[in-house]
Design an enzyme around this catalytic site. Structure first.
Site, short mmCIF file in Angstrom:
data_model
loop_
_atom_site.label_atom_id
_atom_site.label_comp_id
_atom_site.label_asym_id
_atom_site.label_seq_id
_atom_site.Cartn_x
_atom_site.Cartn_y
_atom_site.Cartn_z
CE LYS A 233 17.50 -61.43 46.55
NZ LYS A 233 18.00 -61.65 47.95
CB SER B 164 16.96 -65.34 48.47
OG SER B 164 17.31 -64.05 48.92
CB SER C 257 19.89 -63.77 50.80
OG SER C 257 18.84 -64.56 51.30
#
Lengths: 441, 441
Positions: free
Chosen positions: B43, B120, B144
């Protein structure tokens, strides 16, 4: 399962919609293994699958079956590329800091063959000191890594309590038990830390202040003065003299921690020569240690009645007689000490104290002669022991033919910080020590 | 330095006096590397040396310099033999669980292309779901990792809070931030855990009890009944039905935790449809999260005034307006919730709840339509979020063409236990799910 359809405007691949295009970094694996090519030995308190864990006593070995799995710490070292050459002699049931074992023989202190090697991780320390392995695993409940490291002239690291797994390691007293390690080289001490410690929570931190416990160094007389001088000079050269404070650690603890009167008065008995607050801290540690040891091993001791060597057998008898009378006040003191030392050191302060109150005692001394030394030793060892802080014993070379060390202590969880700090200024420490020992300052 | 002189009676070597003779075990290193041959993506919230960490927003990327070092978690994966293929798209400033990014595009949910991928850690989840990598790193503050894992039909693990290093990861809200990971295979989820988690404190432990939060499954109507049935049946087959209890989690928390009246009454406003106690827990989590986010990023937001997509910009405005008014009561609730759930689960109990209150929402839904779903989702996500417990979202296959999951929660620190448990009964779960989906039970 549906396949992604969007194409990247730059590279034409469908990858765009979920992975950034270049310059998104692609990184290859990073061999070699961190401990590739290194050898190690393991204290005979760690389980290794298929072998009986001996715990330093033949009756223990005789009455226990081979381990069914290997301690995660040992597995992690093997996975990191190190080779285990064998298991090492230890003090019986880990209940000594001397290193003398009447059953298996006393490992020879190669730095000082007429002196004890220190224990209870005696064989692990000697295996490293003699150059037989690059590093070794020990355990440290009351000092069993720090003491033999100091006596054998090598590095010994006791991590923060409960930070490195003690799974498949025979418990001594769980409130204090830690897995520690030895090496001749601060780089290897750090590399092993990288494998055994949790991943670092913070990196690139700088020393904020450095406290020299001047009362503790008085235990060593003029040698203590020399060691404080070496340490202060090295910190000055490496980090600047403005970071250094001298402090009476005993006074500080006396002010900040509620020490039960009976703990203090006990310290004025057999521990008459210790700094009173540290004597009380050490008394609390020993009470808790005895109680937990009794819970762990009382039943086995009473049913097997093992043959145990002098010194250790007396301490084990004391442990068997212990009760939970003072457990609560010891736990309270433990928690208050941790808070007080956390205030003192903050996030990145360091405390310097002697590892032990002098050079290694001679072999085969009667316990009466050792009494005063032991009392002082435990008053020093209990600082990190009871607070759970991390501590490293750093060798300062030979003085009058005997190994000398200093210990550095940092807050609970600051293990990487402490290991990095030692790497950063060990060279200077060594040079300053050589100057002092040669000039006889 | 003196050399050891004693010789071993058995083998003739001097080694006897410090290392036990054979049969002392000697163990070779244990290659190959645990993640050898596996690929992963990261990420874009993790630092990688030499690259700007983008945090999902072009204005952030534009106003920040390249990272000077790489996150220890990424380094550990590389050292364990894995190859990083790149960084993944994420929701702006990690402030969403939807996965829609107006600047970089929304990663396509390959299981359900008309649905959001979840965020996310959107790109990390999709990269795994699409088979582009074997595993990926995300972060989970409020959900997330768990949410996109559920929406994309893969495993997503949120470790116990503060157990895996978050060093060199941009903070969202430190009281909740965790580094988590995704995989299609429970074995790979475990292998990554072995590299990122601290060494296991205990091994070979057995499930003591399994609690199904029946009130939470009611959020999903008949689908919730089917999922509880699948889970109960699988636990019964794998561990025995005597371990299973059904419980109203909301009632339990209401009884054990002092929930401020204003938190409960807020839950009856915008969160009217949530279980009241869970609504209050979720309210506390969001308050703290907003406050910490504001402390972390308020200054940057006010000086740069970045372009932020719909939904997220409103939440960020709310965060900027937050104060420390309720921080103390939130922290108190956090600590009480942890204690209450520790009593409930003990050392080795497991709690099953839905990861999210239904199947993935459609793309481009207006936020009003999502409101009820979001409120319920956070009331589920806050259970592990606020307590710091570990949670894994386990895929149960497609139901009516949409991915369905269940979440298992264990106490803080029982991460290995939870990962081992999932490995032990995932096959059964999958089989039971297939039976139910096919028969329409």
């Amino acid at each position: 399962m549906a396949q992604p359809t969007a194409k990247c405007e730059d590279c034409g691949a469908f990858i765009k919609r979920f992975i950034l295009c270049p310059p998104s970094p692609a990184l290859p694996p990073s061999p070699p293994l961190p401990l590739h090519g290194l050898t190690f030995a393991v204290k005979d308190i760690f389980d290794i699958e298929g072998h009986v864990t001996g715990f330093g006593n033949p009756d223990w070995a005789r009455t226990h079956v081979p381990a069914t799995s290997t301690a995660p710490t040992v597995l992690a070292l093997l996975e990191a590329g190190a080779t285990c050459v064998g298991k090492t002699i230890m003090d019986e049931m880990a209940y000594s800091i001397n290193g003398e074992n009447k059953h298996y023989g006393t490992p020879i202190n190669v730095c000082a063959p007429d002196r004890v090697p220190g224990g209870s991780s005696s064989g692990s320390a000697v295996a490293v000191a003699a150059g037989l392995v690059d590093f070794s695993l020990g355990t440290d409940t009351g000092g069993s890594v720090r003491v033999p490291a100091s006596y054998c002239g090598i590095f010994g690291f006791r991590p923060s309590h409960a930070v490195v797994s003690t799974s498949k390691v025979i418990p001594m007293a769980q409130s204090f038990d830690t897995v520690g390690w030895f090496a001749r080289d601060p780089m290897i001490i750090s590399k092993v830390g990288h494998v055994l410690l949790p991943l670092p929570g913070e990196t690139n931190v700088e020393l904020t202040h450095f406290i020299i416990a001047k009362d503790c160094f008085k235990y060593l007389g003029s040698l203590g003065e020399q060691i404080s001088h070496i340490v202060a000079k090295s910190v000055e050269v490496s980090f600047g003299s403005h970071l250094i404070t001298n402090k009476n650690l005993g006074n500080y603890i006396y002010e900040k921690v509620s020490l039960p009167r009976e703990f203090l008065s006990n310290a004025s008995g057999s521990q008459a020569s210790t700094i009173p607050a540290l004597g009380a801290v050490s008394f609390a540690m020993r009470l808790l240690q005895r109680f937990e040891f009794m819970i762990n091993h009382g039943k086995w001791l009473e049913s097997v009645k093992p043959s145990i060597g002098p010194g250790i057998s007396e301490r084990i008898m004391e442990a068997l007689a212990s009760t939970d009378d003072n457990v609560d006040s010891c736990m309270k003191l433990k928690s208050e000490l941790k808070d007080a030392l956390t205030s003192l050191l903050g996030e990145y302060g360091v405390l310097a104290i002697p590892t032990v109150p002098g050079t290694p005692p001679k072999l085969n001394q009667d316990s009466t002669t050792l009494e005063d030394f032991r009392a002082k030793a435990f008053s020093l060892l209990a600082v990190a022991g009871l607070s759970g802080f991390c501590q490293i014993s750093v060798p300062l070379g030979l003085h009058n033919g005997l190994p000398v060390s200093v210990s550095l202590i940092a807050r609970h969880g600051a293990d990487y910080f402490l290991l990095n700090l030692v790497q950063a200024f060990y060279q200077t420490l060594k040079e300053q020590a050589a100057v002092v020992w040669e000039s006889g300052l």
